[in-house]
Design an enzyme around this catalytic site. Structure first.
Site, PDB file in Angstrom:
ATOM      1  N   THR B 142       0.833  -1.202   0.000  1.00 33.13           N
ATOM      2  CA  THR B 142       0.000   0.000   0.000  1.00 33.13           C
ATOM      3  C   THR B 142       0.865   1.248   0.000  1.00 33.13           C
ATOM      4  OG1 THR B 142      -1.561   1.373   1.211  1.00 33.13           O
ATOM      5  CG2 THR B 142      -0.283  -0.148   2.537  1.00 33.13           C
ATOM      6  N   ASP B 144      -0.100   3.895   1.047  1.00 35.35           N
ATOM      7  CA  ASP B 144      -0.470   4.658   2.242  1.00 35.35           C
ATOM      8  C   ASP B 144       0.447   4.368   3.432  1.00 35.35           C
ATOM      9  OD1 ASP B 144      -2.564   5.830   0.896  1.00 35.35           O
ATOM     10  OD2 ASP B 144      -3.967   4.242   1.424  1.00 35.35           O
ATOM     11  N   GLU B 247      -4.051  15.218   0.281  1.00 32.91           N
ATOM     12  CA  GLU B 247      -5.454  15.318  -0.152  1.00 32.91           C
ATOM     13  C   GLU B 247      -6.419  15.279   1.030  1.00 32.91           C
ATOM     14  OE1 GLU B 247      -6.629  11.842  -2.439  1.00 32.91           O
ATOM     15  OE2 GLU B 247      -5.469  10.509  -1.157  1.00 32.91           O
ATOM     16  N   LEU B 298      -0.129   9.542 -11.159  1.00 29.06           N
ATOM     17  CA  LEU B 298       1.259   9.602 -11.612  1.00 29.06           C
ATOM     18  C   LEU B 298       2.200   9.169 -10.494  1.00 29.06           C
ATOM     19  CD1 LEU B 298       1.560  12.899 -13.717  1.00 29.06           C
ATOM     20  CD2 LEU B 298       0.464  10.742 -14.305  1.00 29.06           C
ATOM     21  N   ARG B 300       1.822   7.067  -7.932  1.00 22.47           N
ATOM     22  CA  ARG B 300       1.880   5.664  -7.522  1.00 22.47           C
ATOM     23  C   ARG B 300       2.178   4.735  -8.698  1.00 22.47           C
ATOM     24  NH1 ARG B 300      -4.536   4.195  -6.324  1.00 22.47           N
ATOM     25  NH2 ARG B 300      -4.868   3.298  -8.395  1.00 22.47           N
TER      26      ARG B 300
END
Lengths: 419, 419
Positions: B142, B144, B247, B298, B300
């Site tokens: 991930t 994240d 974000e 773009l 990732r």
């Protein structure tokens, strides 16, 4: 005759390779002992000349100047500043001569696009207009690829490569996600007047690896229903679709598509990009899940993925500019002359600055496919060599090892000047 | 005992290196003759298992599987689909067993983040819950970076590298332009809950090359006046400033900053990003010229600038998953255990899936600087090794030569299933 000093400056939007041109100028000029004395750079373009804010590039080492070749942006600072005509602002021209005289400057190298070519042209005319002998050579640079005569413009090839690579990668991503999630990816790219950069997105699709890409060119008025039909068609056939949209796309009313009169909750005008506008059109028109990106400065600063062809050409333009000056030329610009596309061969040419300044080269009509959403084989043949080859910067601790020059100021000899 | 077949699938948002994990699984499993028979992949994650849409990875060559290591996105298709609990949707579990039985599947490798770990955990319990013997191993992935126990998550290091490089490059650009034009550049990056990716922007500034960067973390409620004061301060000191905004940044009212109730001229809600919102705040509050970009997919998908550390770890996780399975483990996940930061040393560890599923690892408080706008030395020490090293893909005609597999479907043996 004693050696004259040289002045070099960077102008307009910077690129991934404008510093490669700077390296070409400085390294070549350093070899001209007896002909070129000191090599000064203007801090922030022509403003450095007007305000006598000169940088002595001699204070930076051979290694530092060499490192400019792999460093993006404008190492001496750039500017957006256009000289007015001699009639409108004689004072500025007289000041330039004053500065040039004070620092014995006989060579003027100006590195920029169309507007800068105009500034360079005006400087090149100082001998005629105000009797100051100078040789002014323009070094071409612009990601917009819109300078005339030269086959392409240094800076463009690297942006084109960045956009082609990014479109390829993002398309692979959205393809993976499309079964249960995002089906359309919208990428906004630069290009206010001409679709050169957007066209490069089309390179991501090839015979070996077909990718559904819709390109929105500034040359083609946006037609909502034709656009939605095209996207719908691709999504039905491939399961997903990528959209590359030029920031300069206009609607049939002639207004920028990005200018949607968008207001926030308090009624304040909001400046957004065109990518979210297009994404919203996809959502409203087709109900598809989307993602969007705006490359902005990333595209023109991406030295990490610069085109080798572009780097070599940028350096060659700087080198040629000095060689032209040594040969006695004035008011010219080195150009890239394409000799053949397959295999790609090119050589350095020369253009008269009067034929370059204020002329914008648009994309040929036959570079855009009939439906207005893609590129033709002719366009592909033109673009392909420009993105060829990689020229990686050195890395340190996982990051490109870009150089920052000392930028040591030359002692001022004159009184201040307000621009 | 006859060899059992293996099932591998990709889940959730894809990354630049999830296919490197796939290569690790497939290449390692191919060496387990007599223990692992066929290696099937699910088309679009768990959906491929539910709908019996299996891919025979054996139809792809050694070279094609090797090329997965340098290809971004999910080669077999991903999905956003979470299995409900056994009580809520017993039908799906029975179907999984039906498919596994029909294709003699005894190994289940699921490559994803937190939600996918939950799916994998539920599958790993099939022996207990429904009496079907299976070994389910989760392969971490991930961008994240929010999986617990493991020191970092494959996929994150490459995004971090992309954001650090892009922030560095764009900062060089805006620095060049700042005298007469853009003074603030705003880059929006992923990270809805945790600021790991935004933090990586801070790596662009170092002792050797200081860059004024303001980071807006989702962990810190946005304070307009403190933010403007910080930007103003940097612009006064450096002449320019970069802003990296996650974000997921929220205002003090708890609402996403990107959710500004923006309407177009017709009153339709417009979904924009947070970057233009922040840029508008800079314009309204300080009157400075700005540019903004949104990296979106773009970041990732950028395999072209992947971190070598990340690629190696992604591959190692896939390899370890198969080795764990061969050793008889079930319901576990290989992890990355950091042994030291300087020099960076790590080894493969193992975590119980029950301790991984549905647990989100947040960024430690002491990774964010006191003023809330930067990263601490501790954070820098953690991040630095993860972006280290380059691992360039091969190129053809100026573009990365990414592989597209044949993805040959396995003949279905069962009746259709509607999900």
């Amino acid at each position: 005759m004693a050696a004259k000093n040289a002045f070099y400056a960077q102008s307009g939007g910077v690129t991934a390779v404008i510093n490669a041109s700077a390296a070409g100028v400085i390294e070549t000029a350093r070899q001209q002992k007896g002909k070129i004395g000191k090599i000064y750079a203007g801090r922030n373009g022509i403003i450095g000349a007007l305000t006598e804010d000169l940088i002595d590039t001699g204070k930076d080492s051979i290694a530092a100047i060499r490192a400019l070749r792999h460093t993006p942006s404008g190492a001496f600072g750039s500017c957006r500043y256009k000289l007015k005509s001699l009639e409108q602002n004689r004072r500025e021209y007289e000041r330039l001569i004053e500065v040039f005289k004070a620092h014995n400057i006989g060579y003027f190298f100006y590195n920029g696009g169309g507007d800068s070519a105009d500034t360079c042209l005006k400087v090149s005319q100082l001998a005629d207009t105000l009797g100051y002998p100078i040789q002014a050579i323009h070094v071409p640079k612009t990601v917009d690829n819109d300078l005339p005569i030269t086959d392409c413009c240094p800076g463009f090839g690297s942006v084109a490569k960045y956009i082609a690579v990014s479109t390829l990668e993002a398309s692979f991503d959205v393809a993976s996600m499309s079964k249960t999630s995002t089906k359309v990816f919208v990428l906004e790219v630069m290009g206010r007047h001409a679709g050169w950069i957007a066209a490069a997105g089309g390179l991501a699709s090839s015979k070996d690896c077909e990718i559904p890409i819709v390109i929105l060119f500034p040359e083609i008025p946006f037609d909502r229903s034709k656009f939605l039909a095209k996207v719908d068609d691709f999504v039905k056939k491939f399961g997903y679709c990528s959209v590359v949209v030029s920031e300069g796309v206009k609607g049939e009313d002639g207004k920028f598509l990005s200018d949607q009169g968008v207001r926030d909750a308090f009624g304040h005008a909001q400046l957004g990009g065109v990518a979210p506008v297009v994404a919203n059109i996809v959502r409203d028109g087709l109900g598809l899940k989307y993602h969007w990106g705006v490359a902005d400065y990333l595209q023109r600063a991406a030295r990490h993925i610069a085109s080798k062809t572009d780097v070599e050409q940028a350096y060659a333009m700087g080198k040629a500019a000095v060689e032209f000056a040594i040969k006695g030329h004035n008011s010219v610009m080195p150009t890239i002359e394409r000799l053949s596309s397959k295999p790609y061969r090119w050589k350095v040419g020369m253009a008269q600055l009067s034929k370059v300044a204020n002329v914008e080269k648009m994309m040929p009509k036959n570079f855009i496919s009939k439906d207005g959403f893609g590129i033709t084989d002719k366009c592909r043949e033109y673009l392909a060599p420009l993105i060829k080859g990689e020229d990686y910067p050195p890395y340190k601790d996982g990051l490109p090892n870009y150089v920052r020059l000392k930028n040591v100021a030359v002692a001022k000899k004159l009184s201040d000047f307000t621009i």
